[in-house]
Write a protein that holds these residues in place. Structure first.
Motif, PDB file in Angstrom:
ATOM      1  N   GLY A  56       0.846  -1.188   0.000  1.00  0.00           N
ATOM      2  CA  GLY A  56       0.000   0.000   0.000  1.00  0.00           C
ATOM      3  C   GLY A  56       0.877   1.231   0.000  1.00  0.00           C
ATOM      4  N   GLU A  57       0.293   2.367  -0.350  1.00  0.00           N
ATOM      5  CA  GLU A  57       1.078   3.591  -0.423  1.00  0.00           C
ATOM      6  C   GLU A  57       1.427   4.090   0.969  1.00  0.00           C
ATOM      7  OE1 GLU A  57      -1.318   6.760  -2.141  1.00  0.00           O
ATOM      8  OE2 GLU A  57      -3.109   5.665  -1.516  1.00  0.00           O
ATOM      9  N   SER A  58       2.380   5.015   1.052  1.00  0.00           N
ATOM     10  CA  SER A  58       2.790   5.589   2.323  1.00  0.00           C
ATOM     11  C   SER A  58       1.594   6.225   3.030  1.00  0.00           C
ATOM     12  CB  SER A  58       3.876   6.647   2.109  1.00  0.00           C
ATOM     13  OG  SER A  58       5.042   6.073   1.568  1.00  0.00           O
ATOM     14  N   GLY A  59       1.481   5.978   4.331  1.00  0.00           N
ATOM     15  CA  GLY A  59       0.386   6.530   5.113  1.00  0.00           C
ATOM     16  C   GLY A  59      -0.855   5.680   5.161  1.00  0.00           C
ATOM     17  N   CYS A  60      -0.819   4.484   4.555  1.00  0.00           N
ATOM     18  CA  CYS A  60      -2.024   3.655   4.532  1.00  0.00           C
ATOM     19  C   CYS A  60      -2.218   2.872   5.824  1.00  0.00           C
ATOM     20  CB  CYS A  60      -2.003   2.700   3.339  1.00  0.00           C
ATOM     21  SG  CYS A  60      -0.781   1.369   3.471  1.00  0.00           S
ATOM     22  N   GLY A  61      -1.203   2.834   6.694  1.00  0.00           N
ATOM     23  CA  GLY A  61      -1.342   2.143   7.974  1.00  0.00           C
ATOM     24  C   GLY A  61      -0.498   0.893   8.113  1.00  0.00           C
ATOM     25  N   LYS A  62       0.391   0.609   7.139  1.00  0.00           N
ATOM     26  CA  LYS A  62       1.181  -0.625   7.185  1.00  0.00           C
ATOM     27  C   LYS A  62       2.069  -0.690   8.423  1.00  0.00           C
ATOM     28  CE  LYS A  62       3.449  -0.170   3.322  1.00  0.00           C
ATOM     29  NZ  LYS A  62       3.093   1.227   2.974  1.00  0.00           N
ATOM     30  N   SER A  63       2.829   0.371   8.674  1.00  0.00           N
ATOM     31  CA  SER A  63       3.762   0.345   9.804  1.00  0.00           C
ATOM     32  C   SER A  63       3.033   0.377  11.140  1.00  0.00           C
ATOM     33  CB  SER A  63       4.745   1.515   9.711  1.00  0.00           C
ATOM     34  OG  SER A  63       5.621   1.344   8.613  1.00  0.00           O
ATOM     35  N   SER A  64       1.912   1.091  11.223  1.00  0.00           N
ATOM     36  CA  SER A  64       1.121   1.079  12.457  1.00  0.00           C
ATOM     37  C   SER A  64       0.624  -0.322  12.761  1.00  0.00           C
ATOM     38  CB  SER A  64      -0.071   2.040  12.338  1.00  0.00           C
ATOM     39  OG  SER A  64       0.354   3.379  12.279  1.00  0.00           O
TER      40      SER A  64
END
Length: 278
Positions: A56-64
């Motif tokens: 997913g693009e940056s800011g989509c929630g992957k790292s959270s």
């Protein structure tokens, strides 16, 4: 995927407080009612020895999502289970034991490794922590002596393709590829069932990326460890992942076998993501 999954995430919500909505009450700061929902009711599973790619693009929630899974970030609601045991419901003593089953490799080895520690000390630290937890598994993984831990450090350096002579080096003396191999060795120190890979090659030179991906593929085959691979690079996911989950605005919009999702996407966002890839 057959049998009980290694990782099972159900209805996971991660909500970050909106600092603009904070207010002072009697000299103390409190979060207001507002906030940002980084992960909005996500559910998925990872089987034994499986690689699930999360894109997913940056800011989509992957790292959270990744930080919530390994319990280094907040989870507002939902369940995160390892081999059927809910990490969010586990008492503190049991949680410390369960956390050895799930480890994380971060994007930049230069910032994830302690600059004051030698390679040997960094790789051995999870073993020392596990020994403090106690129990039969803690004694087995933590070792009974410094000599036993050092032998295991040497074995882990061999497993990730590093010469044992680097054991006394410090992070600033390592190349990016060597640093990431050390980070992978550290993640494997407790013989985890699952390793979360958060953009594991994006900070490395292109010439080194293939070597690290080959290493991860070999470790997955040799050790049976499962990976949750988080990446914005679809070529990395295509190379390593068995299945792909596509995340958009905190939700999973598509999940399935890698060939199907990346070859015949069904969701408009997945098609737009693929069209935007170089």
């Amino acid at each position: 995927m057959s049998g009980r999954p290694v990782l099972s995430v159900r209805d996971l919500v991660v909500r970050h407080p909106d600092r603009r909505a904070r207010r002072s009450i009697m000299g103390r700061w409190w979060a207001g009612a507002g906030g940002v929902e980084a992960v909005a009711g996500v559910s998925f599973e990872v089987g034994a020895g499986e690689v699930l790619g999360l894109v997913g693009e940056s800011g989509c929630g992957k790292s959270s999502l990744a930080r919530a899974v390994v319990r280094v970030g907040p989870a507002t609601s939902g369940s995160i289970s390892i081999d059927g045991e809910d990490l969010r419901a586990a008492p503190p003593d049991r949680l410390r034991a369960l956390r050895s089953q799930i480890q994380m490799v971060f994007q930049d080895p230069g910032s994830s490794l302690d600059p004051r520690r030698t390679v040997a000390s960094s790789v051995a630290e999870p073993m020392r922590a596990q020994a403090r937890v106690g129990g039969r598994r803690g004694r087995r993984l933590g070792g009974r002596s410094a000599a036993e831990r050092r032998d295991r450090v040497d074995q882990l350096l061999d497993a990730v393709g590093l010469d044992r002579s680097v054991a006394e080096a410090r992070p600033h003396q390592l190349s990016g590829g060597m640093g990431q191999r050390v980070a992978i060795a550290r993640a494997l120190a407790t013989s985890p069932r699952l390793v979360v890979l958060d953009e594991p090659v994006s900070a490395l030179d292109v010439s080194i990326q293939a070597d690290i991906l080959e290493l991860l593929g070999r470790l997955r085959t040799d050790r049976g460890v499962a990976f949750l691979l988080i990446s914005h690079d679809l070529s990395v996911v295509r190379h390593l992942a068995d299945r792909v989950a596509v995340m958009y605005l905190g939700r999973l919009v598509e999940i399935g076998p890698t060939a199907a999702v990346l070859g015949r996407p069904s969701h408009p966002y997945t098609r737009a993501l693929l069209a935007s890839a170089p």
